[in-house]
Design a protein around this motif. Structure first.
Motif, PDB file in Angstrom:
ATOM      1  N   LEU A  18      22.932  38.340  -6.472  1.00  0.00           N
ATOM      2  CA  LEU A  18      24.236  39.246  -6.714  1.00  0.00           C
ATOM      3  C   LEU A  18      24.724  40.012  -5.749  1.00  0.00           C
ATOM      4  O   LEU A  18      25.751  40.464  -5.725  1.00  0.00           O
ATOM      5  CB  LEU A  18      23.567  40.294  -8.008  1.00  0.00           C
ATOM      6  CG  LEU A  18      22.908  39.801  -9.089  1.00  0.00           C
ATOM      7  CD1 LEU A  18      22.371  40.883  -9.822  1.00  0.00           C
ATOM      8  CD2 LEU A  18      23.683  38.777  -9.677  1.00  0.00           C
ATOM      9  N   ARG A  19      23.979  39.977  -4.693  1.00  0.00           N
ATOM     10  CA  ARG A  19      24.336  40.973  -3.402  1.00  0.00           C
ATOM     11  C   ARG A  19      24.671  42.238  -3.954  1.00  0.00           C
ATOM     12  O   ARG A  19      25.658  43.053  -3.568  1.00  0.00           O
ATOM     13  CB  ARG A  19      25.409  40.417  -2.569  1.00  0.00           C
ATOM     14  CG  ARG A  19      25.241  38.857  -2.199  1.00  0.00           C
ATOM     15  CD  ARG A  19      26.176  38.614  -1.209  1.00  0.00           C
ATOM     16  NE  ARG A  19      27.437  38.307  -1.531  1.00  0.00           N
ATOM     17  CZ  ARG A  19      28.121  37.305  -2.549  1.00  0.00           C
ATOM     18  NH1 ARG A  19      27.371  36.475  -2.779  1.00  0.00           N
ATOM     19  NH2 ARG A  19      29.522  37.409  -2.813  1.00  0.00           N
ATOM     20  N   ALA A  20      23.652  43.121  -4.883  1.00  0.00           N
ATOM     21  CA  ALA A  20      23.796  44.440  -5.209  1.00  0.00           C
ATOM     22  C   ALA A  20      23.259  45.333  -4.470  1.00  0.00           C
ATOM     23  O   ALA A  20      23.281  46.611  -4.759  1.00  0.00           O
ATOM     24  CB  ALA A  20      23.153  44.551  -6.405  1.00  0.00           C
ATOM     25  N   GLY A  21      22.516  44.925  -3.201  1.00  0.00           N
ATOM     26  CA  GLY A  21      22.083  45.708  -2.346  1.00  0.00           C
ATOM     27  C   GLY A  21      20.669  46.709  -3.009  1.00  0.00           C
ATOM     28  O   GLY A  21      19.862  46.067  -3.590  1.00  0.00           O
ATOM     29  N   PHE A  22      20.867  47.998  -2.628  1.00  0.00           N
ATOM     30  CA  PHE A  22      19.614  49.022  -2.978  1.00  0.00           C
ATOM     31  C   PHE A  22      19.598  49.007  -4.677  1.00  0.00           C
ATOM     32  O   PHE A  22      18.752  49.518  -5.264  1.00  0.00           O
ATOM     33  CB  PHE A  22      19.667  50.105  -2.194  1.00  0.00           C
ATOM     34  CG  PHE A  22      20.962  50.905  -2.639  1.00  0.00           C
ATOM     35  CD1 PHE A  22      21.156  51.591  -3.878  1.00  0.00           C
ATOM     36  CD2 PHE A  22      22.218  50.847  -1.920  1.00  0.00           C
ATOM     37  CE1 PHE A  22      22.434  52.433  -3.822  1.00  0.00           C
ATOM     38  CE2 PHE A  22      23.428  51.344  -2.032  1.00  0.00           C
ATOM     39  CZ  PHE A  22      23.332  52.450  -3.111  1.00  0.00           C
ATOM     40  N   ARG A  23      20.985  48.688  -5.188  1.00  0.00           N
ATOM     41  CA  ARG A  23      20.870  49.068  -6.677  1.00  0.00           C
ATOM     42  C   ARG A  23      19.838  47.700  -7.546  1.00  0.00           C
ATOM     43  O   ARG A  23      19.593  47.871  -8.622  1.00  0.00           O
ATOM     44  CB  ARG A  23      22.304  48.553  -7.279  1.00  0.00           C
ATOM     45  CG  ARG A  23      23.104  49.782  -6.465  1.00  0.00           C
ATOM     46  CD  ARG A  23      24.628  49.225  -6.496  1.00  0.00           C
ATOM     47  NE  ARG A  23      25.313  50.112  -5.603  1.00  0.00           N
ATOM     48  CZ  ARG A  23      25.840  49.635  -4.243  1.00  0.00           C
ATOM     49  NH1 ARG A  23      25.099  48.422  -3.907  1.00  0.00           N
ATOM     50  NH2 ARG A  23      26.592  50.463  -3.526  1.00  0.00           N
ATOM     51  N   ALA A  24      19.565  46.711  -6.911  1.00  0.00           N
ATOM     52  CA  ALA A  24      18.644  45.778  -7.496  1.00  0.00           C
ATOM     53  C   ALA A  24      17.593  46.243  -8.186  1.00  0.00           C
ATOM     54  O   ALA A  24      17.227  46.015  -9.485  1.00  0.00           O
ATOM     55  CB  ALA A  24      18.377  44.473  -6.477  1.00  0.00           C
ATOM     56  N   ARG A  25      16.724  47.067  -7.729  1.00  0.00           N
ATOM     57  CA  ARG A  25      15.503  47.527  -8.256  1.00  0.00           C
ATOM     58  C   ARG A  25      15.930  48.701  -9.368  1.00  0.00           C
ATOM     59  O   ARG A  25      15.198  48.873 -10.096  1.00  0.00           O
ATOM     60  CB  ARG A  25      14.715  48.262  -7.199  1.00  0.00           C
ATOM     61  CG  ARG A  25      14.946  49.692  -6.524  1.00  0.00           C
ATOM     62  CD  ARG A  25      14.149  49.866  -5.430  1.00  0.00           C
ATOM     63  NE  ARG A  25      14.588  51.289  -4.925  1.00  0.00           N
ATOM     64  CZ  ARG A  25      13.937  52.484  -5.317  1.00  0.00           C
ATOM     65  NH1 ARG A  25      13.045  52.474  -6.316  1.00  0.00           N
ATOM     66  NH2 ARG A  25      14.210  53.396  -4.802  1.00  0.00           N
ATOM     67  N   TYR A  26      17.128  49.191  -9.140  1.00  0.00           N
ATOM     68  CA  TYR A  26      17.459  50.233 -10.385  1.00  0.00           C
ATOM     69  C   TYR A  26      17.846  49.496 -11.621  1.00  0.00           C
ATOM     70  O   TYR A  26      17.230  49.799 -12.787  1.00  0.00           O
ATOM     71  CB  TYR A  26      18.844  50.942  -9.857  1.00  0.00           C
ATOM     72  CG  TYR A  26      18.548  51.794  -8.681  1.00  0.00           C
ATOM     73  CD1 TYR A  26      17.413  52.194  -8.206  1.00  0.00           C
ATOM     74  CD2 TYR A  26      19.716  52.294  -8.097  1.00  0.00           C
ATOM     75  CE1 TYR A  26      17.315  52.844  -7.038  1.00  0.00           C
ATOM     76  CE2 TYR A  26      19.779  53.344  -6.825  1.00  0.00           C
ATOM     77  CZ  TYR A  26      18.214  53.380  -6.308  1.00  0.00           C
ATOM     78  OH  TYR A  26      18.493  54.139  -5.318  1.00  0.00           O
ATOM     79  N   ILE A  27      18.523  48.366 -11.247  1.00  0.00           N
ATOM     80  CA  ILE A  27      18.666  47.371 -12.726  1.00  0.00           C
ATOM     81  C   ILE A  27      17.476  46.898 -13.378  1.00  0.00           C
ATOM     82  O   ILE A  27      17.430  46.865 -14.274  1.00  0.00           O
ATOM     83  CB  ILE A  27      19.844  46.346 -11.955  1.00  0.00           C
ATOM     84  CG1 ILE A  27      20.826  46.513 -11.479  1.00  0.00           C
ATOM     85  CG2 ILE A  27      19.839  45.084 -13.394  1.00  0.00           C
ATOM     86  CD1 ILE A  27      21.738  45.575 -10.810  1.00  0.00           C
ATOM     87  N   ILE A  28      16.515  46.578 -12.379  1.00  0.00           N
ATOM     88  CA  ILE A  28      15.365  45.940 -13.038  1.00  0.00           C
ATOM     89  C   ILE A  28      14.526  47.221 -13.952  1.00  0.00           C
ATOM     90  O   ILE A  28      14.301  46.923 -15.036  1.00  0.00           O
ATOM     91  CB  ILE A  28      14.312  45.569 -12.035  1.00  0.00           C
ATOM     92  CG1 ILE A  28      14.996  44.413 -11.231  1.00  0.00           C
ATOM     93  CG2 ILE A  28      13.067  45.305 -12.786  1.00  0.00           C
ATOM     94  CD1 ILE A  28      15.241  43.070 -12.109  1.00  0.00           C
ATOM     95  N   ASP A  29      14.585  48.312 -13.196  1.00  0.00           N
ATOM     96  CA  ASP A  29      14.041  49.377 -14.048  1.00  0.00           C
ATOM     97  C   ASP A  29      14.816  50.007 -15.270  1.00  0.00           C
ATOM     98  O   ASP A  29      13.976  50.212 -16.183  1.00  0.00           O
ATOM     99  CB  ASP A  29      13.886  50.716 -12.936  1.00  0.00           C
ATOM    100  CG  ASP A  29      13.063  51.799 -13.422  1.00  0.00           C
ATOM    101  OD1 ASP A  29      11.696  51.414 -13.735  1.00  0.00           O
ATOM    102  OD2 ASP A  29      13.409  52.809 -13.802  1.00  0.00           O
ATOM    103  N   ALA A  30      15.819  49.960 -15.214  1.00  0.00           N
ATOM    104  CA  ALA A  30      16.501  50.150 -16.558  1.00  0.00           C
ATOM    105  C   ALA A  30      16.309  49.160 -17.516  1.00  0.00           C
ATOM    106  O   ALA A  30      16.088  49.504 -18.639  1.00  0.00           O
ATOM    107  CB  ALA A  30      18.171  50.038 -16.035  1.00  0.00           C
ATOM    108  N   ALA A  31      16.115  47.937 -17.358  1.00  0.00           N
ATOM    109  CA  ALA A  31      16.046  46.617 -18.119  1.00  0.00           C
ATOM    110  C   ALA A  31      14.671  47.022 -18.564  1.00  0.00           C
ATOM    111  O   ALA A  31      14.500  46.815 -19.791  1.00  0.00           O
ATOM    112  CB  ALA A  31      16.361  45.426 -17.446  1.00  0.00           C
ATOM    113  N   GLN A  32      13.892  47.205 -17.820  1.00  0.00           N
ATOM    114  CA  GLN A  32      12.470  47.502 -18.498  1.00  0.00           C
ATOM    115  C   GLN A  32      12.225  48.498 -19.375  1.00  0.00           C
ATOM    116  O   GLN A  32      11.714  48.557 -20.498  1.00  0.00           O
ATOM    117  CB  GLN A  32      11.523  47.457 -17.070  1.00  0.00           C
ATOM    118  CG  GLN A  32      11.302  46.257 -16.324  1.00  0.00           C
ATOM    119  CD  GLN A  32      10.367  46.283 -15.315  1.00  0.00           C
ATOM    120  OE1 GLN A  32      10.252  47.336 -14.614  1.00  0.00           O
ATOM    121  NE2 GLN A  32      10.144  45.249 -14.626  1.00  0.00           N
ATOM    122  N   LYS A  33      12.983  49.683 -18.953  1.00  0.00           N
ATOM    123  CA  LYS A  33      12.643  50.943 -19.747  1.00  0.00           C
ATOM    124  C   LYS A  33      13.468  50.644 -21.123  1.00  0.00           C
ATOM    125  O   LYS A  33      13.237  51.424 -22.168  1.00  0.00           O
ATOM    126  CB  LYS A  33      12.995  52.189 -19.136  1.00  0.00           C
ATOM    127  CG  LYS A  33      11.941  52.660 -18.010  1.00  0.00           C
ATOM    128  CD  LYS A  33      12.408  53.918 -17.232  1.00  0.00           C
ATOM    129  CE  LYS A  33      11.153  54.439 -16.298  1.00  0.00           C
ATOM    130  NZ  LYS A  33      11.360  54.766 -15.004  1.00  0.00           N
TER     131      LYS A  33
END
Length: 280
Positions: free
Chosen positions: A170-185
């Motif tokens: 995706l080349r989302a940079g530092f936001r990648a881990r935020y996306i994962i955390d949101a999806a998990q929560k």
DNA sequence: ACCCAGGAAATTC
DNA sequence: GAATTTCATGGG
């Protein structure tokens, strides 16, 4: 609301308070693109449609009466009297009155909550062109295929099983881990998006801010664009500039119960008229 | 090369 | 605690 259903077309009559370009290209949504004939094509609720205006008719193509009544009418907020609302908020400040005249016909779309959450996480410290690119790749990589080159927005469940490395394309940079955390929560119920529709506003903000990468601004955008909390008033760099230079001595509360609509007019007006801020 | 983009986390003061 | 720096990427 008066409409005609014919074959795969829905025609809604007398829609004089919806400007497609100002609504679909004002930074509240990231999955619509304008066609050469000024119509727009986009995806929501797992369906792709094309919308166009013909005088005061709004025409939805590639849909049916059931989908229209089930979600498109709500998505475009066709049962809300925008003439009345803009008439009221125009009285709040003369520059807001100017904005409503210059960029008329903005509506707040009722987007799907999870899509709003993820796209506004992606939006942080980013520009709209690149946001659209990342969102497009997110859907292509992890959504379901509808037809050639058209994909649904991925589910929380699907994204929750991924790692930040999986999002590298995706080349989302530092936001990648935020996306994962949101999806998990969202997926494990730690954050219940539907509950935010009726929750007290400040509490709803706090709920969203449990997610890593969600601060007040992203929370407010999620509430405004994904949960139709139109009292929300997101403050990004443009809005902060506008508040400092133009709406001096005013606070978000001063914009009333329709603050979110006022906010979107100010945001879009500011972005399309940056000279507003030249040495006022 | 430099600055900015619908910010928020991490670090430093 | 408040102010500053860093984060990843691409366009102008």
């Amino acid at each position: 609301m008066e409409y005609i259903a014919f074959k795969n077309l829905i025609t809604i009559k007398n829609v004089d308070t919806l400007d497609l370009k100002n609504t679909l290209d004002c930074g509240q949504c990231f999955r619509w693109s304008e066609n050469e004939d000024k119509s727009f094509t986009g995806v929501a609720f797992g369906r792709q449609i094309t919308v166009r205006k013909n005088q005061n008719d709004l025409i939805l193509e590639n849909t049916n009466e059931n989908d229209f009544l089930s979600f498109w009418a709500e998505y475009f907020d066709l049962n809300t009297d925008y003439k009345k609302i803009t008439g009221e908020i125009a009285k709040i400040h003369p520059v807001l009155n100017d904005a409503i005249k210059k960029v008329s016909g903005i509506r707040i779309l009722k987007q799907e909550p999870f899509e709003a959450l993820i796209t506004f996480i992606i939006s942080q410290n980013n520009n709209i062109g690149r946001i659209k690119g990342i969102v497009s790749r997110l859907c292509e990589c992890f959504g379901d295929k509808i037809c050639d080159n058209v994909y649904t927005f991925p589910t929380a469940k699907k994204l929750s099983a991924l790692s930040p490395d999986d999002l590298q394309p995706l080349r989302a940079g530092f936001r990648a881990r935020y996306i994962i955390d949101a999806a998990q929560k969202v997926n494990n119920g730690e954050v219940d998006l539907e509950a935010l529709r009726t929750m007290e506003f400040e509490q709803a903000e706090k709920e969203l801010m449990k997610i890593i990468g969600v601060g007040k601004k992203v929370a407010d955008c999620t509430l405004l664009f994904g949960l139709y909390r139109i009292e929300a008033f997101p403050l990004d760099v443009w809005m902060k500039r506008a508040m400092e230079k133009i709406f001096t001595d005013m606070t978000p509360k001063d914009f009333g119960e329709y603050a979110g609509i006022a906010q979107q007019y100010i945001f879009h007006y500011s972005r399309t008229n940056p000279d507003l801020f030249k040495d006022i």
